[in-house]
Design a protein around this motif. Structure first.
Motif, PDB file in Angstrom:
ATOM      1  N   LEU A   5       1.056  -1.023  -0.182  1.00 19.86           N
ATOM      2  CA  LEU A   5      -0.199   0.314  -0.193  1.00 19.86           C
ATOM      3  C   LEU A   5       1.203   1.501   0.029  1.00 19.86           C
ATOM      4  N   LEU A   6       1.888   0.847   1.130  1.00 20.44           N
ATOM      5  CA  LEU A   6       2.931   2.008   0.664  1.00 20.44           C
ATOM      6  C   LEU A   6       3.531   2.391  -0.587  1.00 20.44           C
ATOM      7  N   ILE A   7       3.894   1.688  -1.125  1.00 20.11           N
ATOM      8  CA  ILE A   7       4.545   1.601  -2.772  1.00 20.11           C
ATOM      9  C   ILE A   7       3.637   2.106  -3.703  1.00 20.11           C
ATOM     10  N   ASN A   8       2.459   1.829  -3.544  1.00 22.65           N
ATOM     11  CA  ASN A   8       1.032   2.173  -4.363  1.00 22.65           C
ATOM     12  C   ASN A   8       1.044   3.608  -4.008  1.00 22.65           C
ATOM     13  N   LEU A   9       0.865   4.219  -3.195  1.00 21.17           N
ATOM     14  CA  LEU A   9       0.661   5.817  -3.154  1.00 21.17           C
ATOM     15  C   LEU A   9       2.376   6.729  -2.742  1.00 21.17           C
ATOM     16  N   SER A  10       3.624   5.996  -2.684  1.00 17.82           N
ATOM     17  CA  SER A  10       4.302   6.276  -2.994  1.00 17.82           C
ATOM     18  C   SER A  10       4.985   7.073  -4.069  1.00 17.82           C
ATOM     19  N   CYS A  11       4.112   5.910  -5.648  1.00 19.22           N
ATOM     20  CA  CYS A  11       4.573   5.633  -6.787  1.00 19.22           C
ATOM     21  C   CYS A  11       4.324   7.421  -7.739  1.00 19.22           C
ATOM     22  N   GLY A  12       3.957   8.045  -7.217  1.00 21.31           N
ATOM     23  CA  GLY A  12       3.402   9.139  -8.191  1.00 21.31           C
ATOM     24  C   GLY A  12       1.931   8.899  -8.425  1.00 21.31           C
ATOM     25  N   SER A  13       1.467  10.062  -8.833  1.00 20.00           N
ATOM     26  CA  SER A  13      -0.274  10.220  -9.661  1.00 20.00           C
ATOM     27  C   SER A  13       0.181   8.885 -10.527  1.00 20.00           C
ATOM     28  N   SER A  14      -1.219   9.001 -11.155  1.00 23.74           N
ATOM     29  CA  SER A  14      -1.911   7.708 -12.435  1.00 23.74           C
ATOM     30  C   SER A  14      -1.965   8.887 -13.475  1.00 23.74           C
ATOM     31  N   GLY A  15      -1.508   7.953 -14.136  1.00 23.23           N
ATOM     32  CA  GLY A  15      -1.800   8.747 -15.032  1.00 23.23           C
ATOM     33  C   GLY A  15      -2.951   8.964 -16.298  1.00 23.23           C
ATOM     34  N   LEU A  16      -3.808   8.275 -15.540  1.00 20.98           N
ATOM     35  CA  LEU A  16      -4.807   7.977 -16.046  1.00 20.98           C
ATOM     36  C   LEU A  16      -5.859   9.368 -16.070  1.00 20.98           C
ATOM     37  N   GLY A  17      -6.104  10.152 -17.496  1.00 19.57           N
ATOM     38  CA  GLY A  17      -6.960  11.134 -17.289  1.00 19.57           C
ATOM     39  C   GLY A  17      -6.829  12.308 -18.613  1.00 19.57           C
ATOM     40  N   GLN A  18      -7.671  13.099 -18.993  1.00 18.99           N
ATOM     41  CA  GLN A  18      -7.377  13.000 -20.592  1.00 18.99           C
ATOM     42  C   GLN A  18      -8.233  14.916 -20.413  1.00 18.99           C
ATOM     43  N   SER A  19      -7.400  15.451 -21.066  1.00 17.79           N
ATOM     44  CA  SER A  19      -8.154  17.317 -21.457  1.00 17.79           C
ATOM     45  C   SER A  19      -8.992  17.339 -22.274  1.00 17.79           C
ATOM     46  N   GLY A  20     -10.279  17.933 -22.904  1.00 17.86           N
ATOM     47  CA  GLY A  20     -11.311  17.954 -23.799  1.00 17.86           C
ATOM     48  C   GLY A  20     -12.238  17.376 -23.179  1.00 17.86           C
ATOM     49  N   THR A  21     -12.567  16.098 -22.184  1.00 15.94           N
ATOM     50  CA  THR A  21     -13.492  15.502 -22.103  1.00 15.94           C
ATOM     51  C   THR A  21     -14.899  16.126 -21.082  1.00 15.94           C
ATOM     52  N   ASN A  22     -15.705  15.526 -21.424  1.00 16.27           N
ATOM     53  CA  ASN A  22     -16.614  15.883 -21.091  1.00 16.27           C
ATOM     54  C   ASN A  22     -17.186  15.040 -19.715  1.00 16.27           C
ATOM     55  N   PRO A  23     -17.962  15.327 -18.511  1.00 14.20           N
ATOM     56  CA  PRO A  23     -18.707  14.114 -17.428  1.00 14.20           C
ATOM     57  C   PRO A  23     -19.395  13.904 -17.994  1.00 14.20           C
ATOM     58  N   PRO A  24     -19.007  11.756 -18.470  1.00 12.25           N
ATOM     59  CA  PRO A  24     -20.391  10.965 -18.914  1.00 12.25           C
ATOM     60  C   PRO A  24     -21.256  10.783 -17.965  1.00 12.25           C
ATOM     61  N   SER A  25     -23.086  10.798 -18.545  1.00  9.45           N
ATOM     62  CA  SER A  25     -23.550  10.640 -17.806  1.00  9.45           C
ATOM     63  C   SER A  25     -23.751   9.103 -17.071  1.00  9.45           C
ATOM     64  N   HIS A  26     -23.927   8.890 -15.573  1.00 16.48           N
ATOM     65  CA  HIS A  26     -24.083   7.407 -15.558  1.00 16.48           C
ATOM     66  C   HIS A  26     -25.834   7.012 -15.273  1.00 16.48           C
ATOM     67  N   THR A  27     -26.449   7.686 -15.979  1.00 12.01           N
ATOM     68  CA  THR A  27     -27.838   6.906 -16.156  1.00 12.01           C
ATOM     69  C   THR A  27     -28.165   5.916 -16.594  1.00 12.01           C
ATOM     70  N   SER A  28     -27.569   4.989 -17.323  1.00 19.31           N
ATOM     71  CA  SER A  28     -28.011   3.823 -17.667  1.00 19.31           C
ATOM     72  C   SER A  28     -26.787   2.657 -16.800  1.00 19.31           C
ATOM     73  N   PHE A  29     -26.238   2.806 -16.147  1.00 20.26           N
ATOM     74  CA  PHE A  29     -25.698   2.541 -14.724  1.00 20.26           C
ATOM     75  C   PHE A  29     -26.337   2.204 -13.727  1.00 20.26           C
ATOM     76  N   ASP A  30     -26.756   3.434 -13.436  1.00 20.29           N
ATOM     77  CA  ASP A  30     -28.277   3.480 -12.348  1.00 20.29           C
ATOM     78  C   ASP A  30     -29.029   2.799 -12.578  1.00 20.29           C
ATOM     79  N   GLN A  31     -29.516   2.799 -13.767  1.00 23.55           N
ATOM     80  CA  GLN A  31     -30.514   1.682 -14.271  1.00 23.55           C
ATOM     81  C   GLN A  31     -30.610   0.471 -14.452  1.00 23.55           C
ATOM     82  N   LEU A  32     -28.559   0.204 -14.221  1.00 26.96           N
ATOM     83  CA  LEU A  32     -28.319  -1.954 -14.263  1.00 26.96           C
ATOM     84  C   LEU A  32     -28.156  -1.858 -12.841  1.00 26.96           C
ATOM     85  N   LEU A  33     -27.852  -1.010 -11.972  1.00 29.61           N
ATOM     86  CA  LEU A  33     -27.772  -1.461 -10.485  1.00 29.61           C
ATOM     87  C   LEU A  33     -29.152  -1.698  -9.470  1.00 29.61           C
TER      88      LEU A  33
END
Length: 252
Positions: free
Chosen positions: A11-39
């Motif tokens: 856990l300490l190694i995971n937290l010390s390895c820097g931030s994740s590179g997962l992300g992208q500029s210019g995107t918009n938050p997606p709707s979670h409605t379909s997942f809500d319906q499935l749940l």
């Protein structure tokens, strides 16, 4: 004791390895409605999951997962609530997908990586999906994003590891507009559920989550103080704390 030491070291190694590179500029938050319906369709009020039902709706789940994969958060333009809702839903939705890929399975821990190194290379390290065109894992979402980038301990009650002792999978998706109320509900539901935590004024038998992630729960005070924010039965400052065993059986 040795295994516990290795676990905390990872856990300490995971937290010390820097931030994740997962992300992208210019995107918009997606709707979670379909997942809500499935749940709502396939998870009951107690958090029990109908994996056969999800399997019958695999096409709908895959469409939602593709939506997540192609719309990763833009850290500069999305609000914190929009980012948190995205990552919590992503963790839960991809966990469901992982179980379905191997179903029937008795426990998520029965899903083994090709290179099986206990506590080092686990099911949570499998890069079985992509975010923004980059391979990603549940471990990365939890430890390098949710735990590292946000000061929000209540995420531990919102993400679900498909196991009996996990905080229950809610039968609704998380949304930016209602996020604080949803996290409050998740915290209260988990802490006051005697299956997970047995609380008395002078002693408490707690979920191992409070041991594994104690650092997250004690940033602004003691563990007892954190629990008392949500507990129906308050603990005294001198309460004796012990921890329950964890049941990794599938939450179906």
């Amino acid at each position: 004791m040795i295994k516990l030491f290795i676990y905390y070291s990872i856990l300490l190694i995971n937290l010390s390895c820097g931030s994740s590179g997962l992300g992208q500029s210019g995107t918009n938050p997606p709707s979670h409605t379909s997942f809500d319906q499935l749940l709502q369709a396939h998870v009951n009020e107690q958090g029990k999951v109908d994996y056969n039902g999800f399997n019958a709706d695999m096409d709908k789940l895959d469409i939602y997962l593709t939506l997540l994969s192609t719309n990763p958060p833009d850290r500069d333009t999305w609000s914190e609530a929009e980012q948190l809702a995205y990552w919590i839903n992503a963790y839960n939705a991809f966990t469901i997908k992982l179980i379905l890929k191997h179903y029937p399975v008795k426990s998520i821990k029965d899903i083994k990586p090709r290179l099986n190194i206990p506590l080092v290379n686990t099911v949570w390290h499998l890069e079985f999906f992509e975010i923004g065109g980059k391979p990603a894992s549940l471990d990365e979402i939890e430890h390098k994003i949710l735990r590292k980038e946000f000061n929000e301990p209540r995420i531990h009650f919102a993400i679900n590891c498909a196991s009996v002792s996990c905080p229950q999978l809610m039968n609704h998706a998380y949304s930016a507009n209602n996020l604080d109320a949803q996290l409050e509900q998740a915290a209260q539901a988990f802490i006051n559920n005697p299956k997970h935590n047995t609380l008395d004024n002078k002693q408490a038998e707690l979920s191992p989550l409070f041991s594994w992630f104690k650092e997250d729960f004690t940033r602004d005070g003691s563990l007892v103080e954190f629990i008392n924010q949500y507990a129906d039965k308050h603990l005294s400052k001198e309460a004796k704390i012990s921890f329950k065993d964890y049941n990794w059986s599938l939450n179906e």
